[in-house]
Design a protein around this motif. Structure first.
Motif, PDB file in Angstrom:
ATOM      1  N   ILE A  52       0.706  -1.251  -0.036  1.00 54.12           N
ATOM      2  CA  ILE A  52       0.043  -0.098   0.032  1.00 54.12           C
ATOM      3  C   ILE A  52       0.812   1.395  -0.042  1.00 54.12           C
ATOM      4  N   THR A  53       0.597   2.143  -0.735  1.00 50.91           N
ATOM      5  CA  THR A  53       1.258   3.384  -0.726  1.00 50.91           C
ATOM      6  C   THR A  53       0.184   4.364  -0.290  1.00 50.91           C
ATOM      7  N   ALA A  54       0.727   5.521   0.610  1.00 54.36           N
ATOM      8  CA  ALA A  54       0.025   6.741   0.785  1.00 54.36           C
ATOM      9  C   ALA A  54      -0.246   7.548  -0.227  1.00 54.36           C
ATOM     10  N   GLY A  55       0.804   7.768  -0.951  1.00 51.02           N
ATOM     11  CA  GLY A  55       0.497   8.687  -2.101  1.00 51.02           C
ATOM     12  C   GLY A  55       1.166   8.164  -3.349  1.00 51.02           C
ATOM     13  N   THR A  56       1.041   8.985  -4.585  1.00 49.00           N
ATOM     14  CA  THR A  56       1.553   8.556  -5.611  1.00 49.00           C
ATOM     15  C   THR A  56       3.238   8.677  -5.663  1.00 49.00           C
ATOM     16  N   THR A  57       3.643   9.718  -4.716  1.00 52.18           N
ATOM     17  CA  THR A  57       5.036   9.750  -4.746  1.00 52.18           C
ATOM     18  C   THR A  57       5.685   8.799  -4.009  1.00 52.18           C
ATOM     19  N   ASP A  58       5.100   7.976  -3.309  1.00 52.45           N
ATOM     20  CA  ASP A  58       5.835   6.726  -2.689  1.00 52.45           C
ATOM     21  C   ASP A  58       5.681   5.565  -3.458  1.00 52.45           C
ATOM     22  N   ILE A  59       5.413   5.495  -4.694  1.00 48.81           N
ATOM     23  CA  ILE A  59       5.273   4.357  -5.684  1.00 48.81           C
ATOM     24  C   ILE A  59       6.739   3.918  -6.022  1.00 48.81           C
ATOM     25  N   PRO A  60       7.784   4.635  -6.177  1.00 49.34           N
ATOM     26  CA  PRO A  60       9.408   4.300  -6.457  1.00 49.34           C
ATOM     27  C   PRO A  60       9.444   2.968  -5.483  1.00 49.34           C
ATOM     28  N   VAL A  61       9.306   3.561  -3.980  1.00 47.54           N
ATOM     29  CA  VAL A  61       9.764   2.916  -3.036  1.00 47.54           C
ATOM     30  C   VAL A  61       8.820   1.457  -3.074  1.00 47.54           C
ATOM     31  N   ALA A  62       7.528   1.698  -3.386  1.00 51.65           N
ATOM     32  CA  ALA A  62       6.655   0.348  -3.307  1.00 51.65           C
ATOM     33  C   ALA A  62       6.931  -0.486  -4.439  1.00 51.65           C
ATOM     34  N   SER A  63       7.488  -0.096  -5.599  1.00 55.55           N
ATOM     35  CA  SER A  63       8.040  -0.687  -6.686  1.00 55.55           C
ATOM     36  C   SER A  63       9.215  -1.728  -6.396  1.00 55.55           C
ATOM     37  N   GLU A  64       9.919  -1.141  -5.577  1.00 53.23           N
ATOM     38  CA  GLU A  64      11.161  -1.862  -5.422  1.00 53.23           C
ATOM     39  C   GLU A  64      10.847  -3.048  -4.407  1.00 53.23           C
ATOM     40  N   ALA A  65       9.729  -2.922  -3.643  1.00 55.74           N
ATOM     41  CA  ALA A  65       9.077  -4.098  -2.868  1.00 55.74           C
ATOM     42  C   ALA A  65       8.557  -5.056  -3.787  1.00 55.74           C
ATOM     43  N   LEU A  66       7.670  -4.416  -4.887  1.00 57.38           N
ATOM     44  CA  LEU A  66       6.809  -5.213  -6.008  1.00 57.38           C
ATOM     45  C   LEU A  66       7.839  -6.049  -6.560  1.00 57.38           C
ATOM     46  N   VAL A  67       8.836  -5.430  -7.149  1.00 59.11           N
ATOM     47  CA  VAL A  67       9.576  -6.358  -8.052  1.00 59.11           C
ATOM     48  C   VAL A  67      10.470  -7.463  -7.265  1.00 59.11           C
ATOM     49  N   THR A  68      10.984  -6.833  -6.256  1.00 59.19           N
ATOM     50  CA  THR A  68      11.554  -7.967  -5.345  1.00 59.19           C
ATOM     51  C   THR A  68      10.637  -9.183  -4.957  1.00 59.19           C
ATOM     52  N   LEU A  69       9.496  -8.994  -4.613  1.00 58.90           N
ATOM     53  CA  LEU A  69       8.800  -9.946  -4.216  1.00 58.90           C
ATOM     54  C   LEU A  69       7.918 -10.869  -5.516  1.00 58.90           C
ATOM     55  N   GLN A  70       8.002 -10.074  -6.470  1.00 57.24           N
ATOM     56  CA  GLN A  70       7.466 -10.752  -7.696  1.00 57.24           C
ATOM     57  C   GLN A  70       8.487 -12.021  -8.206  1.00 57.24           C
ATOM     58  N   HIS A  71       9.701 -11.433  -8.104  1.00 53.88           N
ATOM     59  CA  HIS A  71      11.197 -12.274  -8.694  1.00 53.88           C
ATOM     60  C   HIS A  71      11.399 -13.388  -7.465  1.00 53.88           C
ATOM     61  N   SER A  72      10.793 -13.313  -6.317  1.00 52.35           N
ATOM     62  CA  SER A  72      10.767 -14.230  -5.333  1.00 52.35           C
ATOM     63  C   SER A  72       9.671 -15.171  -5.218  1.00 52.35           C
ATOM     64  N   SER A  73       8.835 -15.067  -6.251  1.00 51.99           N
ATOM     65  CA  SER A  73       7.565 -16.005  -6.145  1.00 51.99           C
ATOM     66  C   SER A  73       6.378 -15.918  -5.311  1.00 51.99           C
ATOM     67  N   ILE A  74       6.285 -14.823  -4.642  1.00 49.91           N
ATOM     68  CA  ILE A  74       5.424 -14.422  -3.672  1.00 49.91           C
ATOM     69  C   ILE A  74       4.271 -13.868  -4.379  1.00 49.91           C
ATOM     70  N   PRO A  75       2.922 -14.290  -4.105  1.00 44.28           N
ATOM     71  CA  PRO A  75       1.669 -13.559  -4.586  1.00 44.28           C
ATOM     72  C   PRO A  75       1.734 -12.168  -3.988  1.00 44.28           C
ATOM     73  N   THR A  76       1.525 -11.318  -4.985  1.00 42.39           N
ATOM     74  CA  THR A  76       1.185  -9.804  -4.647  1.00 42.39           C
ATOM     75  C   THR A  76       0.064  -9.063  -5.207  1.00 42.39           C
ATOM     76  N   SER A  77      -0.484  -8.170  -4.106  1.00 40.71           N
ATOM     77  CA  SER A  77      -1.363  -7.114  -4.500  1.00 40.71           C
ATOM     78  C   SER A  77      -1.070  -5.812  -4.216  1.00 40.71           C
ATOM     79  N   VAL A  78      -1.573  -4.747  -4.918  1.00 40.07           N
ATOM     80  CA  VAL A  78      -1.174  -3.436  -4.537  1.00 40.07           C
ATOM     81  C   VAL A  78      -2.440  -2.388  -4.511  1.00 40.07           C
ATOM     82  N   LEU A  79      -2.175  -1.552  -3.630  1.00 40.45           N
ATOM     83  CA  LEU A  79      -3.057  -0.494  -3.606  1.00 40.45           C
ATOM     84  C   LEU A  79      -2.586   0.990  -3.470  1.00 40.45           C
TER      85      LEU A  79
END
Length: 300
Positions: free
Chosen positions: A170-197
Motif C-alpha cells: 500500500i502507498t499513502a501517495g503516488t510519490t511513494d510508488i518508487p519505493v513500493a515498486s522496489e518491494a513489488l519487483v523483489t517479491l514478484q521475482h521471489s515467487s510471492i503472490p502480491t497485490s497493490v493499493l
C-alpha cells in the motif's frame, strides 16, 4: 563477509576446534556434535571471488567481491546486489556470477538510479555491446531495467508459489510508488503472490476504508505500507488487519519531514501493535521481511 573471512582462516584447525569445543571447556562451548558440525560447515560454505581487481591495482590484487552462494540455503533469501556506488563492470560481474551458480533463480540489483546507469551496465554485461530498449539478451538471459523501482533483474521470475499467502503493498501517495515498486519487483521475482493499493493516505480515509474486505482477508500474509509526510498510514492499517504490517518511511515531504526521519519516528512510535519499521526508502528490506514472514507460514 568478515565472519566468513574469520571462519576461512580457521580451516586448517578444524580438528583442534573440535577438540576444544568437545573437551576442554567446562561446560563445552558447543554442547553437541550437531551444533559443532553446523558451525564447521560454515567454513566450507560455497563462495566465489571475482577476478575483477580494483582499477589500476597491481597484478595479483585481491578480488573485489566474495559472493555468498549458500545464503539461500541458510536464510531462505538469496544475495542481492546493491547497485549504489558500484561500477557497471562490478555489477555485471557480480550478477553474472550469481546467475551462473543459481541458473533457476533471477538475480536482482537495487538502487540503479536511471536508464543511463542501466545502459552502462548493459554495455559492461555484454562486453561492450549495445542492446537498447528496455532489455537486452545476455547469453540467452534477459537483463531488464525496472525504471520506477530503480532495479535491474537478470532472468525471468519464478512461477508464483500457490501455497503462500499474499503480500499487500500500500502507498499513502503516488510519490511513494518508487519505493513500493522496489518491494513489488523483489517479491514478484521471489515467487510471492502480491497485490497493490496506491494513493490511500490518511488525508482521505475513505480510500483505505473501502478496502476493508481485502485487509480482513485470511489470504493476506503481510502488508507493506509505504508513506512519507507524517507517516501515519501504517498505524491505521495495523488497526484494520490481522496480518503483520511492515512500515516503510519514504523521503517524501517538506522541510520538517527531514528526508523521511519524521515518518520513521511516527511509525516507530505507533500505538497499533504489530508494526515493524524498516529503513527510509527501503522497499527491498520490507520485501525481504515480508518474504520471510509468508514463507515461514506457508501452508503444507
Amino acid at each position: 563477509r568478515m565472519v566468513q573471512l574469520l571462519l576461512s582462516s580457521c580451516r586448517p584447525y578444524q580438528l583442534g576446534l573440535r577438540r576444544l569445543f568437545s573437551s576442554t571447556s567446562k561446560p563445552p562451548i558447543i554442547p553437541n556434535e550437531a551444533a559443532l558440525t553446523s558451525f564447521l560447515s560454515l567454513i566450507d560454505s560455497p563462495t566465489s571471488s571475482s577476478s575483477l581487481s580494483p582499477s589500476g591495482a597491481p597484478s595479483g590484487a585481491p578480488p573485489e567481491h566474495n559472493l555468498d552462494h549458500s545464503r539461500t540455503s541458510r536464510t531462505g533469501f538469496p544475495e542481492v546486489v546493491l547497485g549504489a556506488t558500484k561500477t557497471p563492470s562490478q555489477i555485471a560481474s557480480i550478477m553474472s556470477s550469481l546467475r551462473s551458480k543459481s541458473p533457476s533463480s533471477p538475480v536482482l540489483c537495487t538502487l540503479v538510479p536511471d536508464r543511463d546507469a542501466f545502459d552502462k551496465i548493459d554495455m559492461a554485461f555484454s562486453g561492450g555491446g549495445w542492446g537498447g530498449g528496455n532489455s537486452i539478451d545476455a547469453g540467452g538471459e534477459e537483463l531488464v531495467y525496472h525504471e520506477e523501482a530503480r532495479m535491474v533483474t537478470l532472468g525471468e521470475p519464478s512461477p508464483t508459489k500457490e501455497n503462500l499467502k499474499t503480500v499487500l503493498i500500500i502507498t499513502a501517495g503516488t510519490t511513494d510508488i518508487p519505493v513500493a515498486s522496489e518491494a513489488l519487483v523483489t517479491l514478484q521475482h521471489s515467487s510471492i503472490p502480491t497485490s497493490v493499493l496506491h494513493d490511500c493516505g490518511v488525508a482521505g480515509l475513505h480510500r483505505i476504508v473501502r478496502n476493508l474486505p481485502l485487509l480482513a482477508s485470511d489470504s493476506l500474509g503481510a502488508v507493506v505500507v509505504c508513506a512519507g509526510m507524517d507517516g501515519a498510514l501504517p498505524s491505521v492499517v495495523a488497526g484494520l488487519t490481522k496480518a503483520p504490517v511492515i512500515a516503510v518511511p519514504t523521503s517524501v515531504g517538506y522541510g520538517a519531514s527531514f528526508g523521511g526521519v519524521a515518518a520513521m519516528l511516527t511509525m516507530m512510535n505507533s500505538c497499533a501493535p504489530g508494526v515493524s519499521v524498516v529503513n527510509i526508502d527501503a522497499g527491498f528490506s520490507a520485501a525481504a521481511a515480508a518474504f520471510k514472514i509468508v514463507s515461514c507460514n506457508a501452508a503444507g
